[in-house]
Motif scaffolding. Structure first.
Motif, PDB file in Angstrom:
ATOM      1  N   GLU A   1       0.824  -1.207   0.000  1.00 59.06           N
ATOM      2  CA  GLU A   1       0.000   0.000   0.000  1.00 59.06           C
ATOM      3  C   GLU A   1       0.861   1.262   0.000  1.00 59.06           C
ATOM      4  O   GLU A   1       0.394   2.348   0.321  1.00 59.06           O
ATOM      5  N   GLU A   2       2.143   1.121  -0.363  1.00 57.52           N
ATOM      6  CA  GLU A   2       3.079   2.234  -0.356  1.00 57.52           C
ATOM      7  C   GLU A   2       3.362   2.676  -1.796  1.00 57.52           C
ATOM      8  O   GLU A   2       3.642   1.846  -2.666  1.00 57.52           O
ATOM      9  N   PHE A   3       3.301   3.994  -2.024  1.00 56.35           N
ATOM     10  CA  PHE A   3       3.500   4.567  -3.351  1.00 56.35           C
ATOM     11  C   PHE A   3       4.532   5.677  -3.265  1.00 56.35           C
ATOM     12  O   PHE A   3       4.851   6.169  -2.166  1.00 56.35           O
ATOM     13  N   VAL A   4       5.076   6.078  -4.414  1.00 57.21           N
ATOM     14  CA  VAL A   4       6.041   7.160  -4.438  1.00 57.21           C
ATOM     15  C   VAL A   4       5.728   8.081  -5.613  1.00 57.21           C
ATOM     16  O   VAL A   4       5.368   7.609  -6.695  1.00 57.21           O
ATOM     17  N   LEU A   5       5.841   9.382  -5.365  1.00 59.38           N
ATOM     18  CA  LEU A   5       5.633  10.384  -6.411  1.00 59.38           C
ATOM     19  C   LEU A   5       6.962  11.104  -6.632  1.00 59.38           C
ATOM     20  O   LEU A   5       7.560  11.621  -5.700  1.00 59.38           O
ATOM     21  N   ILE A   6       7.411  11.119  -7.915  1.00 60.91           N
ATOM     22  CA  ILE A   6       8.635  11.826  -8.280  1.00 60.91           C
ATOM     23  C   ILE A   6       8.231  13.089  -9.037  1.00 60.91           C
ATOM     24  O   ILE A   6       7.535  13.020 -10.061  1.00 60.91           O
ATOM     25  N   VAL A   7       8.648  14.240  -8.505  1.00 58.71           N
ATOM     26  CA  VAL A   7       8.336  15.516  -9.153  1.00 58.71           C
ATOM     27  C   VAL A   7       9.634  16.287  -9.348  1.00 58.71           C
ATOM     28  O   VAL A   7      10.575  16.131  -8.573  1.00 58.71           O
ATOM     29  N   HIS A   8       9.698  17.073 -10.429  1.00 56.37           N
ATOM     30  CA  HIS A   8      10.899  17.887 -10.641  1.00 56.37           C
ATOM     31  C   HIS A   8      10.507  19.239 -11.220  1.00 56.37           C
ATOM     32  O   HIS A   8       9.369  19.450 -11.635  1.00 56.37           O
ATOM     33  N   HIS A   9      11.493  20.150 -11.202  1.00 52.80           N
ATOM     34  CA  HIS A   9      11.304  21.532 -11.670  1.00 52.80           C
ATOM     35  C   HIS A   9      10.322  22.307 -10.787  1.00 52.80           C
ATOM     36  O   HIS A   9       9.635  23.212 -11.258  1.00 52.80           O
ATOM     37  N   ILE A  10      10.236  21.956  -9.518  1.00 52.21           N
ATOM     38  CA  ILE A  10       9.452  22.750  -8.554  1.00 52.21           C
ATOM     39  C   ILE A  10      10.243  22.821  -7.251  1.00 52.21           C
ATOM     40  O   ILE A  10      11.081  21.950  -6.975  1.00 52.21           O
ATOM     41  N   ASP A  11       9.965  23.852  -6.439  1.00 58.54           N
ATOM     42  CA  ASP A  11      10.710  23.961  -5.179  1.00 58.54           C
ATOM     43  C   ASP A  11       9.989  23.203  -4.067  1.00 58.54           C
ATOM     44  O   ASP A  11       8.878  22.694  -4.241  1.00 58.54           O
ATOM     45  N   THR A  12      10.625  23.167  -2.914  1.00 57.54           N
ATOM     46  CA  THR A  12      10.098  22.375  -1.794  1.00 57.54           C
ATOM     47  C   THR A  12       8.748  22.889  -1.316  1.00 57.54           C
ATOM     48  O   THR A  12       7.860  22.101  -0.956  1.00 57.54           O
ATOM     49  N   ALA A  13       8.554  24.193  -1.312  1.00 52.72           N
ATOM     50  CA  ALA A  13       7.290  24.765  -0.819  1.00 52.72           C
ATOM     51  C   ALA A  13       6.109  24.295  -1.665  1.00 52.72           C
ATOM     52  O   ALA A  13       5.053  23.915  -1.144  1.00 52.72           O
ATOM     53  N   ILE A  14       6.287  24.303  -3.000  1.00 52.99           N
ATOM     54  CA  ILE A  14       5.203  23.858  -3.894  1.00 52.99           C
ATOM     55  C   ILE A  14       4.991  22.361  -3.728  1.00 52.99           C
ATOM     56  O   ILE A  14       3.847  21.876  -3.702  1.00 52.99           O
ATOM     57  N   ALA A  15       6.091  21.598  -3.616  1.00 51.35           N
ATOM     58  CA  ALA A  15       5.968  20.155  -3.419  1.00 51.35           C
ATOM     59  C   ALA A  15       5.211  19.858  -2.127  1.00 51.35           C
ATOM     60  O   ALA A  15       4.379  18.923  -2.075  1.00 51.35           O
ATOM     61  N   ASN A  16       5.477  20.652  -1.105  1.00 49.36           N
ATOM     62  CA  ASN A  16       4.778  20.464   0.166  1.00 49.36           C
ATOM     63  C   ASN A  16       3.281  20.714   0.007  1.00 49.36           C
ATOM     64  O   ASN A  16       2.444  19.992   0.563  1.00 49.36           O
ATOM     65  N   LYS A  17       2.937  21.741  -0.795  1.00 48.24           N
ATOM     66  CA  LYS A  17       1.525  22.038  -1.046  1.00 48.24           C
ATOM     67  C   LYS A  17       0.856  20.908  -1.822  1.00 48.24           C
ATOM     68  O   LYS A  17      -0.309  20.553  -1.553  1.00 48.24           O
ATOM     69  N   ILE A  18       1.576  20.343  -2.808  1.00 50.16           N
ATOM     70  CA  ILE A  18       1.018  19.213  -3.586  1.00 50.16           C
ATOM     71  C   ILE A  18       0.740  18.038  -2.655  1.00 50.16           C
ATOM     72  O   ILE A  18      -0.335  17.420  -2.706  1.00 50.16           O
TER      73      ILE A  18
END
Length: 544
Positions: free
Chosen positions: A459-476
């Motif tokens: 039940e564990e998943f991972v999301l890889i995101v790039h070209h964004i900063d930590t603050a936006i990633a935290n909001k996502i």
């Protein structure tokens, strides 16, 4: 009223003509009856129906009554088809005429008729008619014992038959091709083509062709010294031909059994088979068969010391040989006709190239579809539809190299479903699967096209995101947590509640994929210990 009657009659004619064509391969007597019925129904000004009906009448007559009776009918069909420029009927009429001329031994005239058929067929690019015309040409060269040339045209016949949708024609061209390969002693290739013919065979309609396949297989086994298999095949072929009353097939099988018996040092059995074959061959005067039978008989009598009988059969063999030579000499194909054929073949090669291009394009499209399906199966999780662990393991290192080259940034966010074991225990594994599938649909709607959501395990998943900063990633991540918590899970199961915990980490220069995921997993662990249903990000240096 007259117009209504005309339309009704025309419809009746078309139905009768269709029925007649359907009978061509199984009941020529019925086909002839239907063709004559169509001729009665056709109106005087309906030349197309008249030409069609006359052609079918000629084709049936050729089989039932022979070439002499059929030729005038087929020529009439040709004239009618030419009046209305019905090119397929013109080509088919020429093929019928060529077949009739060939059976009468007028090989040069038959060759020209096949050429005319090819040219008429080219007007409508009819693959089936190309195959039939080339089949006839190949058989002409077989009768001239020019097997290498025959092979060329019979191979073309098979190619065009394969391009058509006529299964029966595909089988027929392979049968003729395998016979020529046997004459050229290409036994492995002949065997392979016979296997193809067997796969296309329409039974019980083509029992005579089944017998022919057994006969050819028997001859291959004879040449390979496999006497028991050869005997089985030849006897099966002969039994089919006897039951069906196919005299030509019986003759061929008896000749094969005679040759095999002589090879096995069973001269009396060989003589019995060959005498039966000779009696049958005398009925329909096949010169090639008669020549071969007399030659085999002369060999057996010579081996037994019966010089008188051996000489009688050798003389008969020589007489038939001379008859064939005369036919061959009188039917030589002229150089001008060969050039005309080469011109036709050049045009057909262009059509063939176009066909191959279309087939390759179709195959390429099919292959692309198969590759996409394969990629989907290999790199996507079958339950949720998101990427699987294999896709993550293969793609993440590449993403890290690209990020390093571009001096960009990349984050990994681990996602775990809270108390998922309780969901399975309380509501069933089926509901648990539905939760994962539905949740992934919700999460996928919050990701961008270039993001990568993958199932890491269970039940564990991972999301890889790039070209964004930590603050936006935290909001996502926070928005994902809220969407899962606020989703109306009671639609799946009353009393069901679902939440997720998320832990993120920013990739650090020089860090491997394993190290990045390990730090994100530590952040997830911190979220779990903070009461679950929350988001934590790892600080630079490793702690959440």
């Amino acid at each position: 009223m007259a117009k209504v009657k005309s339309s009704h009659v025309s419809t009746d004619v078309e139905a009768v003509l269709r029925a007649a064509r359907q009978q061509y391969r199984c009941d020529c007597q019925q086909m002839l009856s239907l063709a004559e019925q169509a001729l009665q129904l056709a109106l005087a000004d309906d030349v197309a129906s008249l030409a069609h009906a006359t052609l079918l009448q000629g084709q049936a007559t050729l089989i039932l009554s022979g070439a002499q009776t059929a030729l005038p009918i087929l020529r009439k069909a040709l004239s009618q088809a030419k009046v209305i420029a019905a090119n397929p009927l013109v080509a088919e009429s020429w093929i019928g005429i060529a077949n009739a001329l060939q059976s009468l031994g007028q090989h040069h005239a038959a060759f020209l008729a096949y050429l005319d058929a090819l040219q008429a067929a080219m007007q409508d690019n009819s693959y089936m008619l190309y195959a039939q015309a080339y089949l006839g040409m190949g058989n002409l060269y077989v009768q001239h014992s020019e097997h290498s040339k025959a092979l060329h045209y019979l191979a073309l016949a098979r190619e065009w038959a394969d391009a058509s949708e006529d299964q029966d024609l595909r089988c027929k061209t392979r049968l003729h091709l395998s016979a020529t390969l046997l004459s050229l002693r290409q036994f492995p290739l002949a065997y392979a083509v016979l296997q193809e013919a067997q796969s296309q065979l329409i039974l019980p309609l083509r029992r005579d062709w089944q017998a022919e396949i057994y006969n050819y297989l028997g001859l291959i086994h004879v040449e390979q010294g496999e006497s028991a298999q050869a005997l089985d095949c030849l006897q099966m072929a002969c039994q089919i031909n006897i039951q069906a009353g196919f005299f030509w097939g019986q003759t061929v099988n008896l000749l094969g059994l005679g040759k095999l018996s002589f090879r096995l040092d069973q001269p009396e059995s060989a003589l019995t088979y060959l005498r039966q074959a000779l009696n049958l061959a005398d009925e329909f005067k096949d010169i090639h068969l008669l020549q071969d039978i007399h030659y085999q008989l002369s060999l057996i009598y010579e081996a037994q010391g019966d010089d008188v009988s051996a000489m009688q059969h050798h003389i008969a063999y020589h007489d038939h040989y001379m008859q064939l030579q005369k036919l061959k000499d009188s039917s030589q194909f002229r150089a001008t006709d060969q050039r005309r054929l080469q011109n036709v073949e050049m045009k057909l090669k262009l059509l063939s190239s176009e066909l191959e291009v279309n087939q390759l394009k179709q195959q390429r499209d099919q292959e692309v579809g198969r590759l996409r399906a394969l990629e989907s199966a290999v790199y996507h999780d079958s339950l949720t539809g998101v990427y699987n662990r294999r896709a993550l393991d293969e793609r993440l290192p590449d993403l890290l190299r690209l990020t390093q080259e571009e001096q960009g940034n990349l984050l990994a966010i681990m996602i775990d479903f809270d108390h998922f074991k309780q969901i399975n225990d309380l509501f069933s594994h089926h509901i648990g699967d539905m939760v994962l599938r539905t949740a992934c649909d919700v999460l996928s709607q919050l990701t961008r096209e270039n993001d990568m959501l993958a199932r890491y395990g269970g039940e564990e998943f991972v999301l890889i995101v790039h070209h964004i900063d930590t603050a936006i990633a935290n909001k996502i991540a926070e928005r994902m947590r809220q969407k899962i918590e606020q989703f109306n899970w009671s639609e799946l199961q009353i009393g069901l509640q679902v939440s997720i915990s998320l832990g993120g980490a920013v990739w650090q220069y020089g860090e491997s994929a394993t190290e990045l995921l390990a730090r994100a997993d530590k952040a997830l662990y911190a979220a779990k210990h903070s009461g679950r249903n929350c988001v934590r990000f790892a600080r630079i240096g490793g702690h959440a």
